[in-house]
Design a protein around this motif. Structure first.
Motif, PDB file in Angstrom:
ATOM      1  N   TYR A   1      25.163  47.771  39.224  1.00  0.00           N
ATOM      2  CA  TYR A   1      25.549  46.978  38.053  1.00  0.00           C
ATOM      3  C   TYR A   1      24.599  45.802  37.851  1.00  0.00           C
ATOM      4  O   TYR A   1      24.151  45.546  36.731  1.00  0.00           O
ATOM      5  CB  TYR A   1      26.981  46.453  38.186  1.00  0.00           C
TER       6      TYR A   1
ATOM      7  N   TYR B   1      28.207  47.641  42.879  1.00  0.00           N
ATOM      8  CA  TYR B   1      27.806  46.392  42.243  1.00  0.00           C
ATOM      9  C   TYR B   1      26.299  46.188  42.273  1.00  0.00           C
ATOM     10  O   TYR B   1      25.740  45.582  41.364  1.00  0.00           O
ATOM     11  CB  TYR B   1      28.552  45.193  42.835  1.00  0.00           C
TER      12      TYR B   1
ATOM     13  N   TYR C   1      33.032  41.414  33.130  1.00  0.00           N
ATOM     14  CA  TYR C   1      34.377  41.316  33.689  1.00  0.00           C
ATOM     15  C   TYR C   1      34.433  40.278  34.815  1.00  0.00           C
ATOM     16  O   TYR C   1      35.307  39.408  34.832  1.00  0.00           O
ATOM     17  CB  TYR C   1      34.834  42.685  34.191  1.00  0.00           C
TER      18      TYR C   1
ATOM     19  N   SER D   1      27.783  49.082  33.460  1.00  0.00           N
ATOM     20  CA  SER D   1      27.217  48.011  34.287  1.00  0.00           C
ATOM     21  C   SER D   1      27.367  46.654  33.609  1.00  0.00           C
ATOM     22  O   SER D   1      27.739  45.657  34.243  1.00  0.00           O
ATOM     23  CB  SER D   1      25.742  48.289  34.577  1.00  0.00           C
TER      24      SER D   1
ATOM     25  N   SER E   1      22.439  45.615  34.420  1.00  0.00           N
ATOM     26  CA  SER E   1      23.097  44.786  33.411  1.00  0.00           C
ATOM     27  C   SER E   1      22.136  43.825  32.720  1.00  0.00           C
ATOM     28  O   SER E   1      21.313  43.179  33.355  1.00  0.00           O
ATOM     29  CB  SER E   1      24.225  43.979  34.053  1.00  0.00           C
TER      30      SER E   1
ATOM     31  N   TYR F   1      29.586  45.851  31.316  1.00  0.00           N
ATOM     32  CA  TYR F   1      31.009  45.522  31.298  1.00  0.00           C
ATOM     33  C   TYR F   1      31.476  44.978  32.648  1.00  0.00           C
ATOM     34  O   TYR F   1      32.268  44.035  32.713  1.00  0.00           O
ATOM     35  CB  TYR F   1      31.849  46.746  30.925  1.00  0.00           C
ATOM     36  N   GLN F   2      31.011  45.574  33.731  1.00  0.00           N
ATOM     37  CA  GLN F   2      31.450  45.131  35.058  1.00  0.00           C
ATOM     38  C   GLN F   2      31.004  43.687  35.341  1.00  0.00           C
ATOM     39  O   GLN F   2      31.786  42.891  35.867  1.00  0.00           O
ATOM     40  CB  GLN F   2      30.914  46.075  36.146  1.00  0.00           C
TER      41      GLN F   2
ATOM     42  N   HIS G   1      29.125  53.139  40.338  1.00  0.00           N
ATOM     43  CA  HIS G   1      30.268  52.521  41.000  1.00  0.00           C
ATOM     44  C   HIS G   1      29.873  51.579  42.137  1.00  0.00           C
ATOM     45  O   HIS G   1      30.649  51.333  43.049  1.00  0.00           O
ATOM     46  CB  HIS G   1      31.234  53.601  41.509  1.00  0.00           C
TER      47      HIS G   1
ATOM     48  N   LEU H   1      38.917  45.352  31.699  1.00  0.00           N
ATOM     49  CA  LEU H   1      39.232  46.294  32.773  1.00  0.00           C
ATOM     50  C   LEU H   1      39.656  47.651  32.212  1.00  0.00           C
ATOM     51  O   LEU H   1      39.244  48.695  32.725  1.00  0.00           O
ATOM     52  CB  LEU H   1      40.331  45.718  33.665  1.00  0.00           C
TER      53      LEU H   1
ATOM     54  N   ILE I   1      36.476  49.341  30.960  1.00  0.00           N
ATOM     55  CA  ILE I   1      35.669  49.805  32.096  1.00  0.00           C
ATOM     56  C   ILE I   1      36.158  51.188  32.529  1.00  0.00           C
ATOM     57  O   ILE I   1      35.359  52.111  32.737  1.00  0.00           O
ATOM     58  CB  ILE I   1      35.732  48.787  33.257  1.00  0.00           C
TER      59      ILE I   1
END
Length: 157
Positions: free
Chosen positions: A85, A82, A31, A25, A89, A27-28, A80, A61, A64
């Protein structure tokens, strides 16, 4: 002790998968922040930072995907959505950042959060005899510590 299909304690594997989903989460969100910096950067260092942010988001990426695949290897499902995330996060979502210094400070702060989480995961994985996660976290930490040193040097810190 019950073990999963790769021979790890099922409870420890579940805890590791949950911690990896937490890391995923972070990392996303990181990113997407870096993509935004790449797209919106302005100023005297545009060309240098535009390329640096592209290099960084491509690396993020790859990581991830590796983290999500590690969750699957442990026998669990990677986060998976958002919405998940954002909920999980600790790396804050950054919007409309076009100043290079602010973007780089945010990158350094985000790496500090990731490295701390990865150290926790390293300890958990060691306790679970999960060499795969140990190796992944160890590689990430050593790479990112050098990256943070370079970015901090860029900032004059």
């Amino acid at each position: 002790m019950a073990t999963n299909f790769i021979g790890l304690d099922t409870e420890k594997a579940r805890n590791l998968a949950d911690a990896l989903n937490d890391l995923l989460s972070n990392y996303q969100i990181f990113y997407m922040n870096v993509r935004g910096y790449h797209w919106n950067i302005k100023g005297a260092n545009f060309f240098e930072l535009h390329l640096k942010f592209e290099e960084l988001y491509n690396d993020l990426l790859l990581k991830i995907d590796e983290i999500a695949e590690r969750v699957l290897t442990l026998g669990h499902r990677p986060a998976h959505a958002y919405s998940s995330y954002i909920e999980r996060s600790e790396v804050p979502e950054r919007k409309d950042v076009s100043d290079g210094r602010e973007a780089m400070e945010n990158v350094v702060d985000s790496f500090a959060r990731l490295i701390a989480k990865q150290r926790e995961l390293l300890a958990m994985a060691g306790d679970a005899n999960d060499e795969g996660t140990v190796a992944l976290m160890s590689d990430y930490i050593s790479q990112q510590e050098k990256t943070v040193w370079m970015y901090r040097s860029y900032l004059g810190q």
